[in-house]
Write an enzyme that holds these catalytic residues in place. Structure first.
Site, PDB file in Angstrom:
ATOM      1  N   GLY A  40      -7.960  11.125  15.215  1.00 52.15           N
ATOM      2  CA  GLY A  40      -7.368  10.051  14.425  1.00 52.15           C
ATOM      3  C   GLY A  40      -6.431   9.467  15.507  1.00 52.15           C
ATOM      4  O   GLY A  40      -5.562  10.019  16.246  1.00 52.15           O
ATOM      5  N   GLY A  42      -4.251   6.639  14.905  1.00 56.58           N
ATOM      6  CA  GLY A  42      -3.186   5.673  14.450  1.00 56.58           C
ATOM      7  C   GLY A  42      -1.601   5.930  15.164  1.00 56.58           C
ATOM      8  O   GLY A  42      -1.891   6.224  16.250  1.00 56.58           O
ATOM      9  N   ALA A  44       0.659   7.932  14.767  1.00 54.66           N
ATOM     10  CA  ALA A  44       0.939   9.404  15.163  1.00 54.66           C
ATOM     11  C   ALA A  44      -0.235   9.966  16.504  1.00 54.66           C
ATOM     12  O   ALA A  44       0.342  10.340  17.459  1.00 54.66           O
ATOM     13  CB  ALA A  44       0.715  10.569  14.002  1.00 54.66           C
ATOM     14  N   HIS A 266       3.924   3.135  -4.860  1.00 51.92           N
ATOM     15  CA  HIS A 266       4.684   1.975  -4.283  1.00 51.92           C
ATOM     16  C   HIS A 266       5.040   0.961  -5.234  1.00 51.92           C
ATOM     17  O   HIS A 266       4.020   0.594  -6.050  1.00 51.92           O
ATOM     18  CB  HIS A 266       4.250   1.271  -3.058  1.00 51.92           C
ATOM     19  N   SER A 284       5.252  -6.134   0.967  1.00 51.32           N
ATOM     20  CA  SER A 284       5.950  -5.162   1.650  1.00 51.32           C
ATOM     21  C   SER A 284       7.508  -5.117   0.813  1.00 51.32           C
ATOM     22  O   SER A 284       8.002  -5.897   0.279  1.00 51.32           O
ATOM     23  CB  SER A 284       6.664  -5.717   2.933  1.00 51.32           C
ATOM     24  N   ARG A 337      11.660   3.846  -3.633  1.00 53.62           N
ATOM     25  CA  ARG A 337      10.309   3.623  -4.436  1.00 53.62           C
ATOM     26  C   ARG A 337       9.961   4.295  -5.735  1.00 53.62           C
ATOM     27  O   ARG A 337       9.396   3.552  -6.534  1.00 53.62           O
ATOM     28  CB  ARG A 337       9.115   3.741  -3.572  1.00 53.62           C
ATOM     29  N   LEU A 469       6.613   4.868   9.762  1.00 55.97           N
ATOM     30  CA  LEU A 469       6.075   4.550  11.056  1.00 55.97           C
ATOM     31  C   LEU A 469       6.958   5.360  12.121  1.00 55.97           C
ATOM     32  O   LEU A 469       6.656   5.711  13.015  1.00 55.97           O
ATOM     33  CB  LEU A 469       6.588   3.243  11.400  1.00 55.97           C
TER      34      LEU A 469
END
Lengths: 666, 246
Positions: A40, A42, A44, A266, A284, A337, A469
């Site tokens: 992976g 991304g 991270a 969300h 967003s 959220r 993030l």
């Protein structure tokens, strides 16, 4: 087996620095003899691969996309938190730590969250040094905005494309190392099994997605950074290819899977329009800074809107129910959220939804446009009573902040959000659950590390905005590179791991058998047919609100669907070629197991907290009711063959620095 | 809507491809173009045929994975969107739609509509970065003030999603818009200035070596770019290149 979180002793604000001062180091000459597999790429995985290569390890990085730049981190919109206190509004490491633990509804590990808050400021410095173009003030300094669940402005951003810019930063750091030959990049490869030798993670079995070849890759440690499993719901905001396979295979090889039921719904996604829909699009959360959320106060208005007889702009101010501002006056539209999502569901369930399906509320920018317009008119010495001028000036400000999001909305819904309020509804977004890891980010399999969304550690039962993030980059740039060294220091004399060991042969056969079964199955339905069915069970019975009866039904239904899948799925084409149906089939097979464990975890957790709402456990006002006495632990499940037979292990969560109190945003 | 689709089918990079015709009925105007292809593929699978391979992932216009040349245009007839955000309301009942891969020498076909765009990565390996260690020992971010105008311009260039529409559209299969976007992002920031000369020389050399054509200022790339990356970047790259070459 007893879970050992390996949290260092000492005061919370000294744990990480003391720990770093005492871990074993690997000298640069020895690092050259050590191979690390990163699955992976991304935020991270990409940042981890770049940093490990920079330190001198040989890195083999894998991603299923054609390039690391496409990882789904790229789609994150709003921003990244950091305790910089640039705005002088009282922010600090402690406040970020406190907000994150509270926002996670007291189900995260204190020591990890504090470390995250400590390194948050470094992340911003790092990204700026890399040339990530974060938003600036006119004076040239960095700009900030606020996000749900907090009362300070600590979120750094790049319009609505923060994830894209941060990912491209990590990708560029990777490119530097790929160019130097320190990272060997395997694009369009998917990890299909983890290989253990003497109980340690020593390699993976991967499928080359272009020619279908099954490959063995060895390393001294394996890092899994493959994101979340929200696609178990079929419809989610995740990219279509996001899957649980790598994490699930690690689970089946002995890594405990923690809190699978903690899934974030969300609040601000574009509502579903029909059965053809393949995924959901997020708007967003930063929009909640300026957008006001409402539904009509009167039922007859809601009905008229649904029938197309009334427009939202025709509803008078006093006939609008700004329900978040009404119920939660101190946080208003910026509640976390989970709270915002449930409040929207509550209004729609009560019949006040505003689109044809009755599952949508308004996110309205009219008052923001007017407020900004008047401010601009004053700054520019223009007439602030000229409504047309004020609208234009205000619209420009809003466009500058959220332009790309508004454009995206208009393309999908075919309505102009500047002149008519957006319609939004909650959707599955981020999974807080994941592979259980200790303070070192190592799973219960020695040498198998899990970072970013794929692990369970930092967000508790709910994730605050702009913190995913942060965790991805913190783990990859600043945490794992230290902790993995402590483990690899014992491996400097091991030498390269051969891939002809019996363990590799057995794991490869395991993968090959599964592929053969799927390819030779004479079924009649496509993979999507099963995936959609699974998604419907999950959303209806394991979705925003759950109860014991529904969860028991869901477990039975998923088990039955799994059986049907193996009998009746049809995968066309061949295994020895580019075959997207086979890719999907292998992923959905894992979702069909994870889904059942997910329901089992939700059933056992007899409380409501964060993203997990059990209908049996709510206050009279309909707020979530947590049970700290009995459930202040992370539920880590051990694989025993069938998801239903998984065995529960508890990591007690001890709160020494933050008092456990009922979350209130009122 | 009922539509006729004429789709490029090609088993792999070596075999010859051809256009195959498909009929599809009951297409809703609210579907995205890719969802329409999902429906077609589902029908093909249930009939026992091989589904059409096409690249896609985020389906919200940002990952850059989707491609498709639709009726002779990269990402189809709508302006400023990727294929995943193109909706069927842009088409009419009875339309015939041609669907082809992004064609360029540097983008060989993998299968059907899927092409290999790793050439873009290779250009980045040659210099698409600032050579800074990821150690966490960098100076405070606000120690490098950047005028908002420059930061915004840099951001505009940095929003390139690397989809390759510019290459597919260009009659020379030039990658100049893509490369110039990256060069510009760093050239506009103080962090990127130190190695600006090496960066532009190395990236341009790699771009040429990979078989991309040159820019003849046709401007089609800018028109078809889903993210509105401006030709101004190509002018900036040319200036940077000239400066570095002298």
């Amino acid at each position: 087996m007893k879970l050992d979180s390996k949290i260092p002793q000492g005061p919370i604000d000294k744990k990480w620095s003391d720990y770093k001062n005492h871990i074993k180091l690997v000298n640069p000459a020895n690092k050259r003899n050590i191979d690390v597999i990163v699955v992976g790429t991304g935020l991270a995985g990409g940042s981890a691969a770049a940093t490990l290569a920079e330190l001198g390890y040989n890195v083999k990085a894998f991603c299923y996309q054609d390039s690391p730049r496409r990882a789904h981190s790229i789609a994150a919109q709003g921003g990244i938190n950091a305790a910089k206190n640039y705005q002088g509004d009282g922010d600090s490491i402690h406040r970020l730590f406190y907000d994150t633990v509270k926002g996670g509804d007291y189900r995260a590990r204190e020591a990890n969250v504090h470390r995250l808050s400590e390194v948050s400021a470094n992340i911003i410095d790092q990204c700026v040094a890399q040339g990530v173009p974060l938003a600036r003030e006119y004076g040239g300094l960095l700009d900030n905005r606020s996000f749900g669940g907090t009362q300070v402005s600590r979120t750094f951003y790049a319009k609505g494309q923060t994830g894209q810019q941060l990912l491209l930063g990590a990708y560029s750091a990777m490119n530097r190392q790929i160019g130097r030959g320190k990272i060997q990049m395997y694009n369009r490869h998917e990890m299909l099994d983890l290989v253990l030798v003497d109980g340690k993670a020593r390699g993976i079995i991967a499928r080359n997605l272009i020619n279908g070849e099954i490959e063995r890759h060895s390393g001294h440690a394996v890092v899994i950074a493959t994101g979340g499993y929200g696609n178990v719901f079929f419809l989610s905001t995740n990219a279509m290819g996001s899957n649980v396979t790598a994490a699930w295979k690690a689970h089946k090889r002995g890594a405990f899977f923690a809190n699978p039921c903690f899934t974030q719904i969300h609040p601000t996604c574009i509502p579903v329009t029909g059965d053809h829909q393949s995924k959901l699009t997020l708007m967003s959360e930063s929009l909640r800074n300026d957008g006001r959320i409402w539904v009509p106060k009167k039922m007859e208005d809601a009905v008229a809107i649904r029938e197309g007889k009334l427009k939202p702009t025709q509803i008078a101010e006093e006939d609008r129910d700004y329900y978040l501002e009404r119920r939660y006056p101190s946080f208003g539209n910026l509640v976390p959220r989970d709270v915002a999502s449930r409040a929207a569901k509550e209004r729609c369930d009560a019949g006040y939804g505003v689109n044809a399906t009755g599952e949508a509320v308004y996110l309205d920018f009219a008052s923001a446009i007017e407020r900004y317009g008047k401010e601009q008119a004053r700054i520019q010495h223009l007439n602030e009573n000229d409504a047309k001028l004020v609208y234009k000036l205000g619209r420009d400000v809003v466009e500058n902040k959220y332009g790309n999001l508004f454009q995206m909305y208009e393309k999908i819904v075919d309505e102009d959000p500047y002149t008519t309020p957006m319609m939004i509804y909650p959707a599955v977004h981020y999974t807080m659950g994941g592979v259980w890891v200790d303070y070192n980010l190592m799973s219960t399999i020695e040498g198998c590390y899990v970072i970013g969304e794929a692990n369970f550690s930092d967000h508790g039962a709910n994730r605050l905005g702009a913190s995913a993030l942060m965790q991805g980059l913190a783990d990859g740039y600043f945490v794992l590179p230290y902790t993995i060294g402590d483990y690899l220091a014992d491996d400097i004399r091991t030498g390269a791991i051969p891939t002809d060991l019996p363990e590799f042969v057995a794991a490869e056969k395991n993968v090959q058998d599964m592929i053969d079964h799927l390819m030779n199955n004479k079924g009649s339905h496509s993979v999507d047919y099963f995936h959609k069915k699974l998604g419907k069970i999950m959303w209806d019975k394991v979705g925003m609100a759950r109860n014991a009866q529904g969860l028991n039904e869901a477990m039975d239904e998923i088990a039955a669907l799994r059986e049907e899948f193996y009998k009746d799925v049809k995968v066309s084409g061949t295994a020895e070629s580019f075959n997207q149906e086979l890719e999907k089939a292998l992923r959905v097979a894992d979702f069909l197991e994870l889904g059942e464990l997910f329901a089992k975890d939700a059933l056992h957790r007899e409380e409501s907290c964060g993203g997990h709402f059990r209908e049996e456990h709510q206050t009279e006002e309909g707020e979530a009711q947590r049970d700290d006495e009995n459930f202040a632990y992370a539920a880590a499940w051990e694989y025993k063959g069938n998801p239903r037979d998984a065995v529960l292990h508890k990591e007690d969560l001890v709160y020494e620095n933050i008092k456990l109190v009922t979350r209130s945003y009122k | 809507m009922n539509l006729t689709l004429k789709i490029w089918r090609q088993k792999n990079a070596k075999e010859q491809g051809k256009i195959v015709e498909y009929k599809i009925n009951n297409v809703s105007p609210d579907m995205s173009f890719l969802e329409m292809l999902d429906v077609l593929n589902n029908e093909l699978i249930e009939k026992g045929d091989d589904p059409v391979a096409f690249d896609h992932d985020c389906r919200e216009g940002i990952c850059g994975m989707c491609s498709l040349f639709i009726n002779g245009q990269a990402h189809g007839p709508d302006r400023g969107v990727t294929t995943c955000q193109l909706h069927m309301r842009k088409f009419k009942d009875g339309d015939t739609i041609y669907i082809e891969p992004f064609r360029a020498k540097a983008f060989p076909v993998i299968k059907d509509l899927v092409v290999d765009r790793t050439a873009f990565d290779k250009i980045q390996h040659a210099g698409g970065f600032v050579s800074v260690n990821t150690s966490g020992n960098t100076q405070d971010a606000n120690a490098i003030p950047i005028p908002k105008h420059d930061a915004d311009k840099s951001f505009d260039a940095a929003t390139c999603i690397g989809c390759g529409a510019c290459v597919a559209t260009c009659k020379n299969s030039s990658a100049m818009l893509f490369v110039s976007a990256k060069v510009s992002q760093f050239a506009l920031l103080p962090q990127g200035k130190v190695e600006a000369a090496d960066r532009v020389m190395n990236m341009v050399a790699e771009m040429d070596a990979l078989g991309f054509g040159n820019c003849t200022n046709t401007g089609a790339c800018e028109v078809e770019c889903p993210k509105g990356i401006s030709l101004e970047n190509i002018a900036r790259m040319n200036r940077e290149y000239l400066k570095a070459a002298l």
